[in-house]
Design a protein around this motif. Structure first.
Motif, PDB file in Angstrom:
ATOM      1  N   TYR A  40       0.838  -1.209   0.000  1.00 19.80           N
ATOM      2  CA  TYR A  40       0.000   0.000   0.000  1.00 19.80           C
ATOM      3  C   TYR A  40       0.870   1.256   0.000  1.00 19.80           C
ATOM      4  O   TYR A  40       1.789   1.395   0.809  1.00 19.80           O
ATOM      5  CB  TYR A  40      -0.911   0.011   1.227  1.00 19.80           C
ATOM      6  N   ARG A  42       0.713   5.601  -0.086  1.00 21.53           N
ATOM      7  CA  ARG A  42      -0.124   6.781   0.106  1.00 21.53           C
ATOM      8  C   ARG A  42      -0.020   7.655  -1.142  1.00 21.53           C
ATOM      9  O   ARG A  42       1.043   7.737  -1.760  1.00 21.53           O
ATOM     10  CB  ARG A  42       0.316   7.543   1.356  1.00 21.53           C
ATOM     11  N   GLU A  43      -1.097   8.272  -1.496  1.00 22.46           N
ATOM     12  CA  GLU A  43      -1.130   9.110  -2.707  1.00 22.46           C
ATOM     13  C   GLU A  43      -0.002  10.127  -2.696  1.00 22.46           C
ATOM     14  O   GLU A  43       0.233  10.823  -1.711  1.00 22.46           O
ATOM     15  CB  GLU A  43      -2.482   9.818  -2.802  1.00 22.46           C
ATOM     16  N   GLN A  58      -5.957  -2.395   4.476  1.00 23.31           N
ATOM     17  CA  GLN A  58      -6.427  -1.164   3.845  1.00 23.31           C
ATOM     18  C   GLN A  58      -7.696  -1.383   3.033  1.00 23.31           C
ATOM     19  O   GLN A  58      -8.428  -0.425   2.748  1.00 23.31           O
ATOM     20  CB  GLN A  58      -5.331  -0.577   2.951  1.00 23.31           C
ATOM     21  N   ALA A  62     -10.851   1.087   2.699  1.00 25.62           N
ATOM     22  CA  ALA A  62     -11.316   1.510   1.375  1.00 25.62           C
ATOM     23  C   ALA A  62     -12.827   1.413   1.228  1.00 25.62           C
ATOM     24  O   ALA A  62     -13.393   1.952   0.274  1.00 25.62           O
ATOM     25  CB  ALA A  62     -10.633   0.687   0.285  1.00 25.62           C
ATOM     26  N   GLN A  67     -11.113   5.519  -2.918  1.00 24.93           N
ATOM     27  CA  GLN A  67      -9.926   5.957  -3.650  1.00 24.93           C
ATOM     28  C   GLN A  67      -8.663   5.288  -3.130  1.00 24.93           C
ATOM     29  O   GLN A  67      -7.638   5.238  -3.836  1.00 24.93           O
ATOM     30  CB  GLN A  67      -9.783   7.485  -3.579  1.00 24.93           C
ATOM     31  N   ASN A  68      -8.706   4.771  -1.900  1.00 23.09           N
ATOM     32  CA  ASN A  68      -7.539   4.060  -1.353  1.00 23.09           C
ATOM     33  C   ASN A  68      -7.178   2.843  -2.187  1.00 23.09           C
ATOM     34  O   ASN A  68      -6.018   2.447  -2.252  1.00 23.09           O
ATOM     35  CB  ASN A  68      -7.815   3.620   0.092  1.00 23.09           C
ATOM     36  N   CYS A  69      -8.183   2.236  -2.825  1.00 20.10           N
ATOM     37  CA  CYS A  69      -7.929   1.044  -3.635  1.00 20.10           C
ATOM     38  C   CYS A  69      -6.977   1.327  -4.779  1.00 20.10           C
ATOM     39  O   CYS A  69      -6.272   0.432  -5.252  1.00 20.10           O
ATOM     40  CB  CYS A  69      -9.240   0.475  -4.178  1.00 20.10           C
ATOM     41  N   TRP A  71      -4.373   2.852  -4.638  1.00 20.72           N
ATOM     42  CA  TRP A  71      -2.997   2.860  -4.159  1.00 20.72           C
ATOM     43  C   TRP A  71      -2.618   1.548  -3.468  1.00 20.72           C
ATOM     44  O   TRP A  71      -1.590   1.454  -2.824  1.00 20.72           O
ATOM     45  CB  TRP A  71      -2.787   4.058  -3.233  1.00 20.72           C
ATOM     46  N   THR A  87      -0.271   1.270  -9.621  1.00 20.98           N
ATOM     47  CA  THR A  87      -0.908   2.393  -8.929  1.00 20.98           C
ATOM     48  C   THR A  87      -0.971   3.571  -9.899  1.00 20.98           C
ATOM     49  O   THR A  87      -0.329   3.540 -10.954  1.00 20.98           O
ATOM     50  CB  THR A  87      -0.106   2.829  -7.677  1.00 20.98           C
TER      51      THR A  87
END
Length: 414
Positions: A40, A42-43, A58, A62, A67-69, A71, A87
């Protein structure tokens, strides 16, 4: 100079080493020998925020923040390529992600097992059908992660070595008991690999080229279950699970559908025909579905048909080589599906067996391969079966030659 073997899996990976007694042992990280093959980020960052189980967690976050998916780098083994992007960040390639995953394993193993001694050598397993480019990319990722020496080993051959190590450990007198010829059925999250191990006087030999399918595993069944929920959501709620009907809700697939598969697999064992009720939350909506035995068979049938085809292919190779199968051993989490047992019994008239180390046999084989190049040789007196030191050629008491049990395989097919 510490060494490890890595069973690099589609959904989970395992790692093992050879202990002071010469036996392969799996290593638990974050409390489990099954390490989710997930990283994982972070953006906007290039370094991982979490790897393994913490990265897998995570998916739950999500649910509130989809939107976490974007990344969560996943399916690394299945989608491995030079130009793919796991990503949205163009600087994060598949090689970069796998490198970060291997770094995580290396760092944890050095700390937990080797008292901070550097792990220099690694053996990484790969499916039979992996092409040369993918093997190169795995080697590149491992080198970037800090391993000084990287060797590659086909998964079914690693499974064979792991199984031989298992039977050597569990027998009081390995010399006196014969295993015969063994078919190893390794059915994992993303791949199915078959290997044949022939027992000879000089040891065990992978005398027939293994075969495999890198798109046949538990995750294929997860996707069938997803499609069933998606159809139900469309008929009852008027929309797909995912807002974009051409996409998949990865969180739902990786958590709910995976859990459904494991629950259904456990429920429909042997001749059980009682329907099972499943309940899920798809987005903010509740869905319920009753699954009968016939429906379960329908869901797994595409994957089971591919497994059946591969099994027949291996059976023909065995027939062509004029040898018999005395035992079938099941390895990998997807082997728990009861239909697997039926397929094998129909083809070989043999009831397959599980082993205690089924989940880590491939990693154990990889550890043995990087440590010894082949299985560690066990030597026995031919007269009474007593184990001897492998450095001597004759029993000091009776003068008979040592009896060697070994397994040689990889040089035949590389």
């Amino acid at each position: 100079m510490a060494k490890i073997g890595i069973d690099f899996g589609t959904t989970v990976s395992k790692v093992a080493y050879v202990d002071d007694k010469g036996e392969a042992r799996a290593i638990a990280i974050d409390g489990s020998v099954k390490i989710p093959t997930v990283v994982y980020y972070r953006e906007g960052q290039n370094e991982p925020m979490a790897v393994g189980q913490r990265a897998y967690n995570q998916y739950q976050i999500a649910r509130q923040f989809p939107q976490n998916c974007l990344w969560i780098a996943k399916d690394l083994k299945r989608n491995l390529s030079r130009h793919g992007r796991p990503t949205p960040n163009p600087d994060i390639t598949y090689v970069k992600v796998i490198c970060d995953f291997f770094k995580y394993i290396k760092r944890n193993v050095e700390l937990r097992v080797f008292n901070q001694e550097e792990v220099t050598d690694v053996c990484i397993t790969y499916p039979v059908v992996f092409d040369h480019t993918k093997k190169e990319l795995l080697t590149q990722a491992a080198t970037m992660a800090g391993f000084k020496k990287v060797v590659m080993l086909k998964e079914p051959l690693a499974a064979a070595m792991g199984y031989v190590n298992y039977i050597q450990k569990r027998k009081d007198s390995f010399f006196k008991e014969e295993e015969g010829n063994i078919l190893i059925f390794d059915f994992g999250g993303g791949t199915l690999d078959l290997s044949f191990v022939e027992e000879r006087y000089s040891g065990f030999l992978c005398s027939i080229q293994p075969c495999g399918d890198d798109n046949c595993g538990g995750e294929n069944i997860d996707r069938q279950i997803y499609q069933e929920w998606d159809k139900l959501c469309l008929s009852e709620r008027g929309h797909h699970i995912c807002n974009d009907e051409t996409a998949i809700d990865i969180t739902f697939l990786k958590t709910d559908c995976k859990d459904n598969k494991e629950l259904l697999s456990d429920h429909f064992r042997d001749d059980i025909n009682i329907p099972l009720r499943l309940d899920v939350m798809a987005g903010n909506e509740f869905l319920g579905m009753e699954v009968t035995r016939d429906k379960w068979e329908e869901l797994i049938n595409p994957t089971m048909e591919k497994a059946s085809t591969l099994l027949r292919q291996m059976k023909q190779r065995i027939i062509d080589n004029k040898v018999n199968v005395n035992k079938v051993v099941l390895i990998g989490g997807s082997s728990n599906i009861s239909r697997v047992k039926t397929l094998i019994e129909n083809e070989f008239m043999i009831t397959p067996e599980f082993i205690e180390t089924q989940d880590v046999a491939v990693a154990n084989g990889a550890a043995l391969f990087v440590e010894y190049g082949v299985m560690p040789i066990k030597c026995y007196c031919e007269r009474d079966g007593r184990e001897l030191n492998s450095t001597i050629k004759f029993c000091p008491d009776c003068g008979t030659p040592n009896h060697f049990y070994d397994i040689r395989c990889e040089e035949m097919y590389e």
